[in-house]
Each structure stands twice: as C-alpha cells, then as structure tokens.
Design a protein around this motif. Structure first.
Motif, PDB file in Angstrom:
ATOM      1  N   SER A  35       0.994  14.328  -0.138  1.00 22.95           N
ATOM      2  CA  SER A  35       2.361  14.282  -0.671  1.00 22.95           C
ATOM      3  C   SER A  35       2.788  15.621  -1.266  1.00 22.95           C
ATOM      4  CB  SER A  35       2.460  13.175  -1.733  1.00 22.95           C
ATOM      5  OG  SER A  35       2.155  11.925  -1.156  1.00 22.95           O
ATOM      6  N   GLY A  36       1.932  16.642  -1.123  1.00 17.21           N
ATOM      7  CA  GLY A  36       2.351  17.987  -1.506  1.00 17.21           C
ATOM      8  C   GLY A  36       1.890  18.442  -2.874  1.00 17.21           C
ATOM      9  N   PHE A  37       1.142  17.603  -3.597  1.00 20.46           N
ATOM     10  CA  PHE A  37       0.638  18.053  -4.896  1.00 20.46           C
ATOM     11  C   PHE A  37      -0.532  19.012  -4.677  1.00 20.46           C
ATOM     12  CE2 PHE A  37       2.662  13.993  -5.797  1.00 20.46           C
ATOM     13  CZ  PHE A  37       3.419  14.300  -6.917  1.00 20.46           C
ATOM     14  N   GLU A  38      -0.631  19.932  -5.613  1.00 21.63           N
ATOM     15  CA  GLU A  38      -1.736  20.896  -5.540  1.00 21.63           C
ATOM     16  C   GLU A  38      -2.995  20.220  -6.082  1.00 21.63           C
ATOM     17  OE1 GLU A  38      -2.558  24.930  -7.771  1.00 21.63           O
ATOM     18  OE2 GLU A  38      -0.482  24.841  -6.994  1.00 21.63           O
ATOM     19  N   VAL A  39      -4.078  20.259  -5.332  1.00 18.48           N
ATOM     20  CA  VAL A  39      -5.276  19.530  -5.757  1.00 18.48           C
ATOM     21  C   VAL A  39      -6.543  20.373  -5.644  1.00 18.48           C
ATOM     22  CG1 VAL A  39      -4.372  17.241  -5.120  1.00 18.48           C
ATOM     23  CG2 VAL A  39      -5.621  18.601  -3.424  1.00 18.48           C
ATOM     24  N   MET A  40      -7.558  19.964  -6.407  1.00 18.55           N
ATOM     25  CA  MET A  40      -8.922  20.472  -6.227  1.00 18.55           C
ATOM     26  C   MET A  40      -9.796  19.251  -5.945  1.00 18.55           C
ATOM     27  SD  MET A  40      -9.092  23.016  -9.535  1.00 18.55           S
ATOM     28  CE  MET A  40     -10.847  23.359  -9.358  1.00 18.55           C
ATOM     29  N   ARG A  41     -10.460  19.221  -4.814  1.00 17.52           N
ATOM     30  CA  ARG A  41     -11.187  18.020  -4.374  1.00 17.52           C
ATOM     31  C   ARG A  41     -10.328  16.755  -4.535  1.00 17.52           C
ATOM     32  NH1 ARG A  41     -17.285  18.237  -6.625  1.00 17.52           N
ATOM     33  NH2 ARG A  41     -17.366  16.209  -5.615  1.00 17.52           N
ATOM     34  N   GLY A  42      -9.078  16.911  -4.147  1.00 19.18           N
ATOM     35  CA  GLY A  42      -8.178  15.761  -4.161  1.00 19.18           C
ATOM     36  C   GLY A  42      -7.598  15.406  -5.514  1.00 19.18           C
ATOM     37  N   ARG A  43      -8.006  16.133  -6.556  1.00 19.83           N
ATOM     38  CA  ARG A  43      -7.566  15.782  -7.907  1.00 19.83           C
ATOM     39  C   ARG A  43      -6.514  16.780  -8.409  1.00 19.83           C
ATOM     40  NH1 ARG A  43     -12.950  15.286 -11.322  1.00 19.83           N
ATOM     41  NH2 ARG A  43     -11.694  13.954 -12.674  1.00 19.83           N
ATOM     42  N   VAL A  44      -5.525  16.277  -9.134  1.00 23.22           N
ATOM     43  CA  VAL A  44      -4.443  17.113  -9.649  1.00 23.22           C
ATOM     44  C   VAL A  44      -4.824  17.600 -11.049  1.00 23.22           C
ATOM     45  CG1 VAL A  44      -2.002  17.177 -10.300  1.00 23.22           C
ATOM     46  CG2 VAL A  44      -2.753  15.735  -8.373  1.00 23.22           C
ATOM     47  N   LYS A  45      -4.796  18.902 -11.228  1.00 25.62           N
ATOM     48  CA  LYS A  45      -5.097  19.456 -12.553  1.00 25.62           C
ATOM     49  C   LYS A  45      -3.885  19.201 -13.445  1.00 25.62           C
ATOM     50  CE  LYS A  45      -6.093  23.495 -15.080  1.00 25.62           C
ATOM     51  NZ  LYS A  45      -5.856  24.924 -15.195  1.00 25.62           N
ATOM     52  N   VAL A  46      -4.023  18.251 -14.345  1.00 26.30           N
ATOM     53  CA  VAL A  46      -2.875  17.837 -15.165  1.00 26.30           C
ATOM     54  C   VAL A  46      -2.864  18.587 -16.497  1.00 26.30           C
ATOM     55  CG1 VAL A  46      -2.674  15.545 -14.140  1.00 26.30           C
ATOM     56  CG2 VAL A  46      -4.239  15.904 -16.080  1.00 26.30           C
ATOM     57  N   ASP A  47      -1.711  18.573 -17.156  1.00 31.73           N
ATOM     58  CA  ASP A  47      -1.621  19.203 -18.475  1.00 31.73           C
ATOM     59  C   ASP A  47      -2.059  18.210 -19.552  1.00 31.73           C
ATOM     60  OD1 ASP A  47       0.461  17.467 -18.998  1.00 31.73           O
ATOM     61  OD2 ASP A  47       2.041  18.985 -18.850  1.00 31.73           O
ATOM     62  N   GLU A  48      -1.896  18.571 -20.814  1.00 35.44           N
ATOM     63  CA  GLU A  48      -2.411  17.715 -21.897  1.00 35.44           C
ATOM     64  C   GLU A  48      -1.654  16.386 -22.024  1.00 35.44           C
ATOM     65  OE1 GLU A  48      -1.917  20.023 -25.477  1.00 35.44           O
ATOM     66  OE2 GLU A  48       0.100  20.657 -24.858  1.00 35.44           O
ATOM     67  N   TYR A  49      -0.521  16.281 -21.329  1.00 37.03           N
ATOM     68  CA  TYR A  49       0.206  14.993 -21.303  1.00 37.03           C
ATOM     69  C   TYR A  49      -0.026  14.248 -19.978  1.00 37.03           C
ATOM     70  CZ  TYR A  49       2.347  17.313 -25.252  1.00 37.03           C
ATOM     71  OH  TYR A  49       2.529  17.983 -26.434  1.00 37.03           O
ATOM     72  N   LEU A  50      -1.011  14.734 -19.219  1.00 31.67           N
ATOM     73  CA  LEU A  50      -1.370  14.136 -17.921  1.00 31.67           C
ATOM     74  C   LEU A  50      -0.281  14.319 -16.862  1.00 31.67           C
ATOM     75  CD1 LEU A  50      -2.956  10.838 -19.353  1.00 31.67           C
ATOM     76  CD2 LEU A  50      -4.202  12.838 -18.495  1.00 31.67           C
ATOM     77  N   THR A  52       0.846  -1.184   0.000  1.00 33.86           N
ATOM     78  CA  THR A  52       0.000   0.000   0.000  1.00 33.86           C
ATOM     79  C   THR A  52       0.884   1.238   0.000  1.00 33.86           C
ATOM     80  OG1 THR A  52      -1.694  -1.203   1.195  1.00 33.86           O
ATOM     81  CG2 THR A  52      -1.824   1.198   1.313  1.00 33.86           C
ATOM     82  N   VAL A  53       0.571   2.182  -0.865  1.00 33.31           N
ATOM     83  CA  VAL A  53       1.368   3.410  -0.935  1.00 33.31           C
ATOM     84  C   VAL A  53       1.061   4.276   0.286  1.00 33.31           C
ATOM     85  CG1 VAL A  53       1.741   5.545  -2.238  1.00 33.31           C
ATOM     86  CG2 VAL A  53       1.417   3.357  -3.451  1.00 33.31           C
ATOM     87  N   GLN A  54       2.132   4.757   0.907  1.00 35.10           N
ATOM     88  CA  GLN A  54       1.937   5.611   2.066  1.00 35.10           C
ATOM     89  C   GLN A  54       2.167   7.073   1.720  1.00 35.10           C
ATOM     90  OE1 GLN A  54       4.287   4.610   5.677  1.00 35.10           O
ATOM     91  NE2 GLN A  54       2.269   3.958   6.360  1.00 35.10           N
ATOM     92  N   SER A  55       3.241   7.350   0.971  1.00 31.59           N
ATOM     93  CA  SER A  55       3.495   8.743   0.576  1.00 31.59           C
ATOM     94  C   SER A  55       4.396   8.780  -0.649  1.00 31.59           C
ATOM     95  CB  SER A  55       4.159   9.510   1.729  1.00 31.59           C
ATOM     96  OG  SER A  55       5.410   8.920   2.010  1.00 31.59           O
ATOM     97  N   ILE A  56       4.341   9.929  -1.313  1.00 31.07           N
ATOM     98  CA  ILE A  56       5.177  10.155  -2.493  1.00 31.07           C
ATOM     99  C   ILE A  56       6.078  11.339  -2.162  1.00 31.07           C
ATOM    100  CG2 ILE A  56       5.133  10.778  -4.952  1.00 31.07           C
ATOM    101  CD1 ILE A  56       2.094   9.812  -4.836  1.00 31.07           C
ATOM    102  N   GLN A  57       7.355  11.210  -2.488  1.00 32.80           N
ATOM    103  CA  GLN A  57       8.271  12.334  -2.328  1.00 32.80           C
ATOM    104  C   GLN A  57       8.751  12.745  -3.712  1.00 32.80           C
ATOM    105  OE1 GLN A  57       7.510   9.990   0.786  1.00 32.80           O
ATOM    106  NE2 GLN A  57       9.232   9.167  -0.391  1.00 32.80           N
ATOM    107  N   PRO A  58       8.009  13.621  -4.393  1.00 32.69           N
ATOM    108  CA  PRO A  58       8.342  13.921  -5.784  1.00 32.69           C
ATOM    109  C   PRO A  58       9.721  14.579  -5.943  1.00 32.69           C
ATOM    110  CG  PRO A  58       6.557  15.351  -5.014  1.00 32.69           C
ATOM    111  CD  PRO A  58       6.776  14.321  -3.954  1.00 32.69           C
TER     112      PRO A  58
END
Lengths: 396, 396
Positions: free
Chosen positions: B269-284, B80-86
């Motif tokens: 993990s520090g990603f910027e989110v809206m309702r938990g979702r990451v606004k990705v670019d056209e390459y995801l 199970t993933v616990q955290s991401i350190q980008p």
C-alpha cells in the motif's frame, strides 16, 4: 505317534472362530495349534465403517488376541503370510520363518475387487483394516483442514463412495452423520460438503428387498447423500472419478466399497480360484488337498440353487465353528460333519439410530433394525470373548 | 461537524485492544468505529502451538468477537483487507467494498519471515492462524496414519521445527508431549518418531538468559527433541530439508517458526517498511500521515539503545491500549501521550507443566514458570473479556 500340527492363517472371523472352537474342544496336547496373524488383534470388519468415518474410535472395532485366546493352548505368531506350499505342507512368513503343518486352515480374508477399473488401486481408499480406516478418518479430517486454507478447493469437501452394497451404504450413512461435527470443528458451511454414493448396478443394495432398499435410500438422501445409481465408475484419478457417461466428479477422497475378492496369496500359492476364492467341498477342503481347509472370504460355497454365497461375517463365523468341530473330530479319528450355512438374516446400519434388516421373512426398519443389529453384535462379542467383552464393547 | 470515522484493520492483539479501549473510553456517537477482521473471532496467537500439536482444541485458542465487543458501539465487518490508499483515506476489501476513514489503525499482523530460503513458502507449515494450526494438527495425525500403511516410510514420522525462538521451542515441547498419545492411537513404536529443532543462530532462544536456555534445551531433549543449533536450513523440498552442511533430513512435516515480518499489504500500500514493519513515531503514527496509526507486528519501535523491540503480544497489547487512549484524546481535542513499552518479562512453555521465564530480573524454571504463564494468560483474558472469559478459557 507325534502330536498333529494344526496351522491357522489369519485371525479374522473364520480363522478366529476355528481357533476358539479348537481351544474349546481339544484338551492340552491333543494337537499343536498355531495361529498366524499380521496383528496381535482381531478386528470386527462389519464395524469398520464407523472408525473410517470417525464416528467411533478405531480401538472400539478391535479386540486384543491375548484377551480371547488361551496362549497356553495356542501358539500365536505375529507375522504376515507370504506363501503357502501345499505340496510341502509348509507356509513361508515375511520374517523368513517357515512353518510346517499336518492340517492347514486358510482364513486370509480378502482384497478389494476393483473389476479392472483403472486408478482404483492407486487412488482409492478401501475399508479393509484398522490401519486403513484410521487413514481414511485422518484423510477426511485433513481435507476439511486443507479446505480452510485453500477455500477455492471445494473438491476437498467432496467425498465419493464407490458401491451401494452393505459397506458402501453403511459408510455413507456414517459419514453423513460425521459431516456436521466436522463442519463445526473446522468452521465449514455444511452446504459445501457433498457425499456421492455411486453404484453401477440398477439399484442400491442389489438383491435386497426393494421396500428396505427404498427406505435406506430415503434415509441417506435426507442425511445428505446423493445417489448415482446405475452409474459405472470408468476411472479413478488423483483428482476424482470419471463416470461412464463422461461426467467427472472432482474429489480428493474416493472410498471404494464395491466388493471383495479372496486374498491374492491363495491364488499365488497355486490353488485354483474364482475371483480369488477357493471352491471348497462340504468339509471346507480345497480341491486336491485333504488337509487344507479354507474359511471366510477365501472360501467359495454355493447354495442349493447353484449361486455362490456372498462373503459375509455371518457365514465366516459359521464356517469357523464348523471347521473347529471337524478338525477336533479328525484328530480323534471321528467323522466330520458336512457344513451348510444357516442364514439368519442381514442387517445394515444407516448411521445413528437408523437401520434396515431382514430377519427370517420379517422386514425391519429404523430403530428396531438398529437395535437388532446391536443385539447381533452383542451375540458375536459374547461368542468370542464372553460377557466381559460384550459389555465393554457394545455402545448403546 | 460530522462524527469522526475510526477504521481499525485486524482484531489481533493490537487492533482488538485499540477497539476495546475505544469502546471503554468513548460514549456512543463520539466516533463511528469500524473493525474489519478476516474472521469473526480473535485468536490468542501465543497459544497456537497447543492446537498445532493437538494438545488442546483449536477452539480453546480463540474468542468470538461478539463475546467481547459491544456491537452497538462498534461496526464489525467480516472481510479481508486488500489494500490501503492513505492519500484517499480509503481501504479496499476483498468483497470490493471500499471504506473511508478519518483515522486508520493498521493491526494486520505478520507474515512468516522466510529469509529467502527456497521452498519454505511452498512446503513448510507455519503456526499463524486457527486455520493453519488445524491443518498442522491434522497433517501430523495423517502422517501417523499413513505410516501404518507404508511402514518403510519413516520420513512420515520425522518432524522438523525450523527455529528455536519462542514459538519453535514451545511447539517442539508441545509436539513432544503429543507423540506418546499419537503412538498409542496409531500403534507406532515411539522410538521411530523424530523431532528435530533446527536453529541457525549459535544458541536456542537467542538473546535469552543462558541458564534458562540450557534448562529449556535439557527439558526438551529429555522429551525427545533433537536440537541442531548453529545449523542453517538451506532449502525446503517436498521431501524434507537440506542443511547448510549438506546433510538432508527426510521429513513430510516442516514447521517454520523462525520469525515473522509485517503483513505484506502494508508495503504494497506504499508505506515505507523494514522487514514489512512501519517505523512509527512515539504516537504510533506512520511517517507522513498524521491520521494513520500502526500497532502490533506491523509496527516497528526502537528501545533507548536503538535496537528494535521484537514483535510480541505483550507490546502489541500495550500499543493497542495506548492508542485507544490517544485516539479518544484526539477526538476530544485533548493531548496525546507518547507511548513506550514497559516490558514485564517473558515466559515460554516447554510442554505440560514445564516452562522457563524472566520476570523483572527473576529467573523462573519448571512449574513456577508454567504457573506464572497461566497467571499471565488469565490476566490477558480478564482484560479482554472479564472474569467470565478468564474462567472459561484457562485450563489448570
């Protein structure tokens, strides 16, 4: 002269067999026979450990009363008995209806005997009816499902069976057979599942042949049952059981199978009882009442050595048949015959294809005991419902 | 030059399709691909309403990863993933293991969106995994079993579904189909069972074609579902739900199906989110990281009108396939292709043989919608596991 009224309370082994014997012996209009039962079915109490563990469907262990009773000869009332007024010769039902009788047959079965152990009534299950065993089965499955969402809660996978008498032993064996299926269905590591069978007496199956007892304990131990013999349960809590030696077993599923007492309605109605059972005479009559008969788990009879017979299906069936004959005799002004149980042996299943038993002085082990038990089940079904029922119900 | 490491988190629609596409596109040793997933199976989220209601076995809605993944090409880690350190390009697992990567794919799915409604997290179920739906099924059965032993507790027979979106509607239909079976199994009068579907929006299936919505509501109403539309749930308690209008519905079973947000690990993990979702670019790609890609319910993309696409299986599958192609291109020094969802329509089941749907501009009702849904399921199974899997899983 009006038609005598026979009122039978309960369609368990005793009440049902009384009814069926009367149905066979009496002609239409010789008596007005009424059977009162909580459900519109009879259940086979000695099979209930199977649906409780989930190894057989609950339906398998019951028979619709309309399939075995001639509703033209018998008035059937689906209601629950609330109290008996023997002086008034009436019975009050939950619906408020009051039935009167000339002859009463009490076959109201048993309540669990908790020996005053705190918390048992509140927190333990007991294998006592179709409704109860469906709940036990669902509860067990639910524990597996819950465990998968709270994997630190191994107490969800611990099962405690209180009592190593017939019911406790049979249920433990059945549950042990079910566990691998449940583990498969819910992706649970079988080594995490614990079944404890706890018995206060110094042996499992007290009173049974020691060689058979040790065979039974061996078979169940190999199936994964852990026995704690000579160990009393002091208290049952929402979290498990406390043992007399101070140990605690954490479990969300405690099934109490350590004995029964007579239905409390009998005592509440003013009959004199010992552990809820009425000490009846040789005609199964309650002391002081010539017209009140008691059969099955509510009746207490003694053997020649002055020891009480245990409350078993075998004796209840014999009582019902004898009482049916005697009531028919009474109504025709004939003489009643005194009743004495004729023990034919006892057989216990130990899960799939395994069993032990004593038939006469012969000991049976393993598949021969299991087969003998099937034969005895078949005989009972044939007795109450003929060949059709026997073929429909027995699973080979 | 060392082999690039691709780390894929989650074997849901997005993560699995990324993996399968890479497996197809890349030769051995072009990349070191690791897939981390909590379970050794993939589950078909859009089918989970069936095992949740008990109309299909839980096993039916999952596929062992070893059946569809070439374990010679892909390293599979069950953890199970616990955290991401980008910044460090590492991922920490529950076991304590730390995996490093050159390219990361986040496909960690969703958490239920409770909109801050008190008590939902504690007392409501949600249709979110094989483990969760097995518990819902067992809980429902247990309520029927319990009711038979406490017949005054009609709240045991009241079921509340929160949300009339796709999942809420599909589960309500499935549960309505299951009720007669449960009533039969537990001897319960069907008129005592209540299913409420409660939706805060002014219509069921908000955003869907009104004619289809009204068809769906009709079908489910006939099956016994009571709709409370435009009705907000204010609080969920151990005893049921409190509605905004002050009404209380007593129920021991509240299933919350009113939407999802991205997995909380992403935000933590520090990603910027809206309702938990990451606004990705056209390459995801996640903002600020050229080597971090997000697919499925954790990814947020917008249509040409600037409105977010809903988190659906259909889009997650397309994202996974596109990302697999793009990662293969990246590794080979080729050009990535921008991703845009191609909506093919949507189909909802309304229980046995009934459905609604929109395919292109065509509206589908009843059996044709149900059949179309089967066809679409078949196509998905074929995509991930070939003909064998499709034939094994689709139930006609």
């Amino acid at each position: 002269m009006s038609t005598p009224k026979i009122l039978i309370l309960g369609a368990g082994y005793g009440g049902l067999l009384t009814t069926l014997q009367l149905q066979k012996k009496l002609n239409y209009n010789e008596a007005e026979i009424t059977l009162v039962n909580k459900h519109n079915y009879h259940y086979i109490t000695t099979w209930l450990h199977e649906p409780a563990a989930g190894t057989a469907p609950a339906d398998h262990a019951r028979v619709g009363l309309d399939q075995i009773i001639d509703m033209n000869k018998i008035n059937f009332v689906k209601d629950t008995v609330q109290s008996i007024q023997p002086e008034e010769r009436t019975v009050t039902l939950e619906s408020g209806d009051v039935l009167s009788y000339d002859y009463l047959v009490i076959g109201l079965g048993s309540d669990p005997e908790t020996f005053g152990i705190e918390g048992l009534k509140e927190y333990a299950f007991s294998i006592r009816s179709i409704n109860a065993v469906r709940q036990i089965r669902e509860h067990i499955e639910y524990m597996f499902a819950k465990y998968k969402n709270e994997p630190h809660r191994t107490d969800y996978l611990t099962f405690v069976v209180g009592g190593a008498g017939f019911t406790g032993i049979e249920f433990s064996g059945e549950l042990a057979d079910r566990v691998p299926e449940l583990c498969e269905e819910f992706d649970v590591d079988p080594s995490l599942v614990k079944i404890y069978n706890i018995e206060a007496a110094p042996t499992a199956l007290p009173g049974f042949d020691p060689e058979l007892v040790s065979y039974a304990v061996d078979v169940l131990t190999k199936k994964g049952v852990e026995f704690l013999i000579g160990t009393a349960i002091k208290q049952c809590t929402p979290d498990g059981v406390l043992l007399a030696d101070g140990q605690e077993i954490k479990s969300k599923t405690v099934v109490w199978a350590a004995g029964v007492r007579g239905n409390s309605i009998v005592e509440k109605s003013g009959f004199e009882v010992m552990r809820g059972r009425v000490k009846v005479d040789e005609y199964l009559r309650a002391p002081g009442y010539d017209n009140v008969f008691v059969v099955g788990d509510c009746a207490l009879i003694f053997n020649d050595e002055g020891r009480p017979y245990p409350p078993t299906a075998q004796i209840a069936v014999q009582e019902g048949e004898a009482l049916g004959d005697n009531l028919a005799a009474l109504i025709r002004g004939e003489v009643m015959m005194p009743f004495k149980p004729a023990l034919q042996g006892s057989l216990a299943s130990l899960g799939r294809g395994e069993g032990i038993g004593m038939v006469g002085s012969k000991k049976l082990f393993g598949t021969s005991a299991a087969l003998m038990k099937k034969a005895s089940d078949l005989r009972y079904l044939y007795k109450i419902g003929g060949v059709g029922l026997a073929l429909k119900k027995v699973r080979l």
